[in-house]
Design a protein around this motif. Sequence first.
Motif, short mmCIF file in Angstrom:
data_model
loop_
_atom_site.label_atom_id
_atom_site.label_comp_id
_atom_site.label_asym_id
_atom_site.label_seq_id
_atom_site.Cartn_x
_atom_site.Cartn_y
_atom_site.Cartn_z
N ASN A 149 39.44 -11.08 5.69
CA ASN A 149 39.03 -10.44 4.49
C ASN A 149 37.58 -10.92 3.92
N LEU A 150 36.70 -10.32 4.98
CA LEU A 150 35.79 -10.55 5.24
C LEU A 150 34.86 -9.00 5.95
N GLU A 151 34.75 -7.96 5.64
CA GLU A 151 34.80 -6.67 5.91
C GLU A 151 33.60 -6.78 7.05
N ASN A 152 34.11 -5.98 8.18
CA ASN A 152 33.16 -5.55 9.59
C ASN A 152 32.54 -3.92 9.26
N THR A 153 31.90 -3.63 9.49
CA THR A 153 31.55 -2.13 10.07
C THR A 153 30.72 -1.79 11.36
N ILE A 154 30.71 -0.40 12.00
CA ILE A 154 30.35 0.00 13.20
C ILE A 154 30.25 1.82 12.87
N GLU A 155 29.80 1.83 13.90
CA GLU A 155 29.54 3.73 13.88
C GLU A 155 29.60 4.26 15.32
N VAL A 156 29.83 5.10 14.98
CA VAL A 156 29.91 5.97 16.57
C VAL A 156 29.61 6.84 16.14
N THR A 157 28.85 8.00 17.87
CA THR A 157 29.32 9.39 17.70
C THR A 157 29.79 9.63 18.23
N VAL A 158 30.53 10.92 17.85
CA VAL A 158 31.64 11.41 18.86
C VAL A 158 31.01 12.82 19.01
N SER A 159 31.45 13.92 19.98
CA SER A 159 31.87 15.23 20.34
C SER A 159 33.63 15.79 20.08
#
Length: 829
Positions: A149-159
């Motif tokens: 119940n504890l959120e986690n965030t990631i980012e990604v750059t895609v084509s």
Amino acid sequence: MNTDTIYRRTLQQGDAIRYWHYSDIVSQRYDVPDVPMQGDMDPFFFMSKKKNFIPHTYPCRVDFQQRYLEKKPQPFGAFELTRWWFPFGSDRVDLSGFWFRPTRIGAWAQTWLEAETAGEVTLRFTTCGGGIVQVNGEDVAWSAAYQRNLENTIEVTVSLTSGLNDIRVWFDDLAERDIRFFFQLDYVAGVPVNVALVSPICASGVAEMEALLEGVSFEYSAYSHGDINLCFPAPATQSLTIACRVLGDFISLDSPIELETELRPGQKTARIANTAQLPADFRNFVITLSSGELSISRTLGVEICHATAQQVVPDTLAARIAEALHTVATQGEYSSVKALARLACGMADEETHAMLEGVLPSVLDCHDCADFTLVPLLWCRIAWGDAIAPATREKIDAAILHFRYWMDEPGNDVQWYFSENHALLFHTAAYLAGSFFPQATFVRANRSGSEQAAAGKQRVLDWLTHFESCEMAEWNSAPYFPVDLKGLTALAALSPDADIAARSRRAIQRLIEQIARSCHQGMLTASQGRSYEHTLRAGRSLELAAISRLLWGKGNYGCRFHALPQLALLLRDHGLTLDPALAEVAVWQKATAQEWCFAQGANRIAKLYHYKTRHVAMGSIAGYRWGEWGYQETPLHLRIGDIPEAQLWINHPGETIHGGFGRPSYWGGCGTLPRVQQYRGLAVLTFTTHAGQPTFTHAWLPQHIFSDVRISPERIALQSGAGMALLFGSQPFHIVETGPTRRCEVQQHGKTTTWLVRLNDAADIQSLDHFTQTFADLTVQHEADDTLSVRDPVYGEVRFLPDGRVEAQGRTLDPDAWSVAGTHCELVL
């Protein structure tokens, strides 16, 4: 691909991608070897150090993390999309819910991003469990934090390619009781894109269905009689099917009620059912609008109470005891509590036996909340065992002997041991079951009944000592008063030790006093340590209203009960006596006011203030965790007049989805806790929210309930009967005019908002015009030392000091001086 069926929505940079086609949740029971746990009751489990993250960890989570933590998730469900997600205020695909056993769950979701030109975009993926993001068939990012119940965030750059790009998400987690099971995918930056949902019907039809459900509401916020109608914001232009699945709360054992009707072209109102057809309780309606192969759903809640049929209240306590037992026995929700009432009424029939056997699987499998079932089941077995058929009695005995009574016994369940109400029931059950079966072997503990009773007895004694010292960190809790009374009444009636029985009686008397002093005309009206939307928005149908009816002749019955029949039996058969003066306190009719100050919890963590007159009441918490992340706390609550629904509370929503499972949710609890200070009928609340939280605060204000409502951007004036209230805001008031809380919600927008509340307690003010004119210039002044001051026409200058004290009328209210026992006094109006 037919472009007429592509439903497009333009995305701005930073927007969430909010339209999806998704699968059913795939569930796999997650069993690990039975092991004991270490720990004890934790009355402060909700006071987390990181957001509202609850730190207690079960062995199943430890095992799960050893297997899957920071390892790329492997989808275990087929890509079979069956449902459609439309946002209705939420940026997330939110499938949160409640699973009573450890369960591995997962789901797929798909949408399309339509790019004007080929190019790169940055996406942000957020979830509490694990997940994979795919773009055009390729895995582009994954997350596997798996921290409950504890959120986690990631980012990604895609084509992306020019045109339509296939976006798929797999997300999974381990469900342990309540789970925040969601994902959010944001378009952070990049080439311009639309979200493009490929639909089985034309895009114009999708748009109409979304608009209809976006604006749908019940005709009223509560029903005591008549037809239940759904109101849509505009007439339909096409024939649509409306299916409603009517559910109780997450622990309800009642079967859902399925309703269906049509919304025809030109109609904007649809009759769903008559009030008398449905159980009396706060009910969740899963409303599904369908056209061809497209179905869109959202959940709305509403209170139903059969108050019109309950107008005649028996005059004597004996008659009200009989009424209470019969009502639970015949109209209560399917439960061991109802079975107990039926046995007490001499109904040892097939229906009762089927109910007794029907509740046993949850006990045998140690479901969370099985302790709620087990205590009244033990009462049935101990007090009415001879009336139970031998075959059923044998099954009950087996369930009792195989139950896990505390976390130090081996098990692999996710029963919630830590809160005060659950701990009491576990210890009560162990003590009473062991005492009743002294020679039997309790399987999980591998000890005799007499040994189990000794362990349970010591824990009961420790619990009572804790209560006698600091009472309840779950203060004034409408859902948990009855649960506490469930355990205490069982001890008072069935304990073989006179001392425990006597101490339990005193604890019952104390809880009843708290309820009486925190009531207005028999209805709890106070700050609550733990609250839910379904217990705040409900009034007449709450069990506390039934307890008020039993004890003081003021209230109604719903269908969900924990303690009512046990309290009735304690009064009828076991000599419980209550202070008769509490009736006057609970149903205050005097031409004076009552002021009630007390503290609750270890270290007196909750300092509570309550003020009421014949016509108005308001309760709040003083100096409590100002500005911190909240959980399920309701900081202020008020009622005016004689109608139970003429109530108002103010909070900061913990999530934007209506009817969600968040703790805090939209109405239950506070995302950020405010600075709250109150003097008599005057209160000020100031919220400063945290980053990432909803940027508004709001008040529950059902306009149709009040006899007079006057709203401007600067001020709201309310009247119900002879009760009156004024609200002022630091930001313009925004009245919600569409959707589930149509004309029931008022908002202030901004990171910092202040609410000023004034109840009318002046004996010489008899009209809303006079009241409004007298207090028209009420404002909050901010002084350099963070003191807030209000110049009140009746009280004079009221100073709310930054250390929590309040100065007015030559008095100082100092929360640090308030005791657990509390003080109460009458004040002249």
